[in-house]
Design an enzyme around this catalytic site. Structure first.
Site, PDB file in Angstrom:
ATOM      1  CB  SER A 117      27.860  51.583  52.578  1.00 62.49           C
ATOM      2  OG  SER A 117      27.614  52.504  52.916  1.00 62.49           O
ATOM      3  N   GLY A 160      35.055  48.779  46.140  1.00 64.61           N
ATOM      4  CA  GLY A 160      34.802  50.423  46.717  1.00 64.61           C
ATOM      5  C   GLY A 160      33.761  51.062  46.980  1.00 64.61           C
ATOM      6  CG  HIS A 161      33.646  54.764  49.002  1.00 68.49           C
ATOM      7  ND1 HIS A 161      34.624  54.639  49.211  1.00 68.49           N
ATOM      8  CD2 HIS A 161      33.247  56.040  48.549  1.00 68.49           C
ATOM      9  CE1 HIS A 161      35.231  55.605  49.085  1.00 68.49           C
ATOM     10  NE2 HIS A 161      34.960  56.689  49.006  1.00 68.49           N
ATOM     11  CG  ASN A 162      30.253  56.642  45.917  1.00 65.70           C
ATOM     12  OD1 ASN A 162      29.304  56.835  47.102  1.00 65.70           O
ATOM     13  ND2 ASN A 162      30.905  57.684  46.787  1.00 65.70           N
ATOM     14  CB  SER A 203      33.813  57.289  42.816  1.00 60.42           C
ATOM     15  OG  SER A 203      33.064  57.414  43.374  1.00 60.42           O
TER      16      SER A 203
END
EC number: 2.3.1.191
Lengths: 363, 363, 363
Positions: free
Chosen positions: A237, A258-260, A278
């Site tokens: 998330s 991974g997140h973002n 990211s």
């Protein structure tokens, strides 16, 4: 289940020759094919193997002389690997999950379940979930509160969709896929040693020992249409905005996103690829097995990374890369060849120093 | 859920200015923020994005001129990343697992369940298990016989805790985390080829083909307080003594910690890190994504390893390392730069040999 | 549970000396051993630790003077690591899963369940499944339609066996193991950029952006006898023929074996190893942690690959390899040492060029 050669050719959009009413029951490798099998001999290298087997029908490479091979029927296709897609889709019996909603599933009364959805035993569907028509939710699946899953999804057993995850149509998830775990995001009260290292590429500086505080993940995950996620893969998330996977992108097993991070459309992330947080990945990107991508970089459209590549900085569109750290594939090959000659070169340099400076360099 | 700017600032221990009674409903990136959002613009690089969005309130970097930006209210914080922790904790709706013990959970009558524990549907709690007060056991979890789990744990769905595992307070486990699988430990009747290779760094010698006998794992796993384990990560049981994870340490997704290994306190093991068996890792160690650690070595306090590093020998405290095999990060950078010049250097050496020895070196 | 020294020695086929009627309750490391523990001091390096502990009995290395160490009894064994296998097997209490078929399991009426099989709560056994006598199916397992599992299997919790998977006797699966997920196999309508890169090792050429069509997996998985698969590992179904794992082979945690791959007998695949599709691996091969293997190559019998090795081309039998790309371990060490001297060599070459050609090379 049996198929005529004609039926198969029609399904593949391919050309059938010979006794096209001949029936077969399954596909097989040429050397192992029996008289009721369709041998898959899609390049000349399979010619000999075909003679070892007992197939009466085969899918052949374009110029093959099927009659000289003693076949009764043959199918010709211009791009054989593509024919494999049609053929295997036609013949796949699937997991044979029972239709309907199993009495041992636990479904929140507020969930909206589309027409002809099936839900396996011991699956849990949370509050306000929406599941599109004809989706198949396997056994032991978990669909978290407020999650949205499109039409024609196919979830194998033990798949997790976290709360508030949003997924398009025709989603396929292999066993143990995890969509919407919390992102891995922590912060120390003061600047940490790792932050110093990233800044200076040097050492940890005067950072003190500190504990980590958690940054929660509010952003969820958004997945487009026609996406597949492999067994035991994880898509975390996002923190504030969603982690995103574009239409048509496929993830193999044990892949981590991974997140973002945003992955574009029609990408392939092969087995055990790890993408940090990211990262911005374009469209039609192919990352080979065990590729790693550091956080906060971009990878342009059409990039291809060889297996094991560690991508530590931005990669422009259309580039093929390899190595650790990733560099252009051609440069990597050139450097690699030079490395293999390195021990000899060191001896050469020592000899040169001795000759030129009258002393040995090997100290 | 709505929050006033004043409430948020108080929760963060930060300073609020302007119309601090203004209410917001969620956090957002500056460019996408609407009038009811709190924009997160924690460094000057977000100044322009803030102007593109419609936020009336923002968390800003220390020197920002909030009034010139047209904001009605602002929050200032000295370490913005830390503010993210407080803000996201405040706003996280979580997985919304239902409170209480679900009737479809199977709980052994000898298990001791603390006050206000919740246990999701289809979870299994074994004999003599102890679960501390206020812990949340998600759906489809398995807690093996004699396991001890502290207070305030949060287990997402499909988490495994093996028999006799011992875990402290405030444990967080993401979906599919596996604590206490059996260690990977096998032995052949006579010395194996792999043992010869390890001894000589040469070849497999005269080792014969042999089968493997299993060494069982009796040691279990001991995990401290405030530990988090990511989705589909695995921590194996020790052979004779326990595998140990210290207080405050966090594991990302798809991380593997082998049998007998001890990880200290306040470490970060990022995505897909693999630590072999019998490794001794100190405190405040950060291992980047896909780092690998060979067995039977130590890694000192405060070590930082860049993504993809393969650690094949002991690393002293405080060192930043990178590469395969791992070396000091600065040395790695220096060698790497030299490598890129290697093809040209080979041509130079050939020219030198020609000039000095009157013959070509490129044979 | 208590054991006499005599009982243990007999189980190990080892020699017992001293008070062989002495009873012990568990095994322990020498320094931590109490008077009721059997200390494991199998090499001279544990001599001092033994003195720190309180053990009255120990397993010792061959020449140890047990009486001088103040022990009441001792066990001597020629290959201590092998003794660990016997000892830990003897003392392992296991997961203590309840015998019998749990009322909350869902078992298709057409499944054939052998004698004395136990099946845990919330497990699902599909149509026409065959499970051999004395097998233990843990909680939350899934055995897909038509799957065949041999005798004496031990499945921990949350294991998936896909439809039509065939597995021999004495299979062990750790939590979350996935056998028979669909293979990762996709094709574009026209030649893709990745195909061009593989052909030329250059760039993506003039390939257009395209979407991927799925090739289904009809071939299933065939696993021999005495195989173990680690936690959250994945073995994918083959396309036309089966993916195969030979007798006696062991997979650690988070290992990936791609579609069509054949792994021989008595191999070890350590943590996070990734093997692509259509690889042919011989017998007695050992792949260290995080090793990667590219598709469509072979690895000969007895090959040993060090941790982190990326195998990008065929490896002949008996070779020890390391590096990325994999080369002979000895060559890797030699190149690696030369690399560390590279920055200095570059300075030497510059000096030589200056001396010989009267100009600086460092441009």
């Amino acid at each position: 289940m049996t198929y005529t050669i004609q039926q198969i050719a029609a399904a593949l959009g391919a050309e059938a020759v010979g006794d096209t009413a001949l029936t077969i029951t399954r596909a097989a490798e040429p050397a192992m094919a029996g008289p009721e099998d369709l041998a898959l001999a899609m390049s000349p290298q399979y010619g000999d193997a075909l003679a070892q087997g007992k197939a009466r029908a085969a899918i052949l490479w374009p110029e093959a002389d099927w009659q000289a091979m003693g076949l009764a029927a043959a199918i010709f296709t211009p791009r054989p690997r593509r024919a494999m897609a049609g053929l295997t889709a036609l013949m796949d019996p699937g997991q044979e999950f029972a239709p309907g909603i199993h009495p041992n599933a636990v479904i929140d009364p507020t969930a909206q379940i589309g027409a002809d959805v099936s839900i396996g035993p011991f699956s849990v569907i949370g509050a306000n979930v929406q599941i599109g028509a004809r989706s198949v939710i396997g056994p032991h699946c978990h669909v978290g509160a407020h999650a949205v899953l499109g039409e024609d999804a196919q979830l194998r057993e033990m798949v997790s969709l976290g709360a508030r995850v949003r997924i398009g149509d025709r989603f396929i998830a292999q066993p143990g896929a995890r969509i919407g775990a919390d992102g891995f995001s922590f912060v120390t009260p003061e600047v940490s040693g790792a932050e110093n290292v990233r800044k200076t590429m040097g050492d940890i500086g005067d950072a003190q020992a500190q504990s980590w505080t958690r940054i929660h993940s509010l952003g969820g995950v958004e997945i487009g249409d026609d996406v597949e996620v492999g067994a035991n893969s994880t898509v975390d998330s996002g923190t504030i905005r969603a982690t995103m996977i574009g239409n048509g992108t496929k993830l193999d097993n044990l892949v981590h996103v991974g997140h973002n991070t945003r992955v574009g459309r029609d990408c392939l992330l092969c087995g055990q690829v790890g993408v940090s947080g990211s990262v911005d990945i374009g469209n039609n990107v192919v990352l080979g097995g065990q590729v790693g991508v550091v956080d906060n970089i971009f990878i342009g459209d059409g990039v291809v990374a060889g297996g094991g590549t560690k991508i530590l900085s931005n990669v422009p569109a259309g580039r093929a890369v390899m190595g650790y750290p990733a560099i252009k594939m051609q440069t990597h090959t050139e450097i690699y060849k030079a490395q293999r000659r390195l021990p000899r070169v060191l001896r050469d340099v020592a000899a040169l120093k001795n000759a030129v400076f009258n002393r040995d360099s090997n100290d």
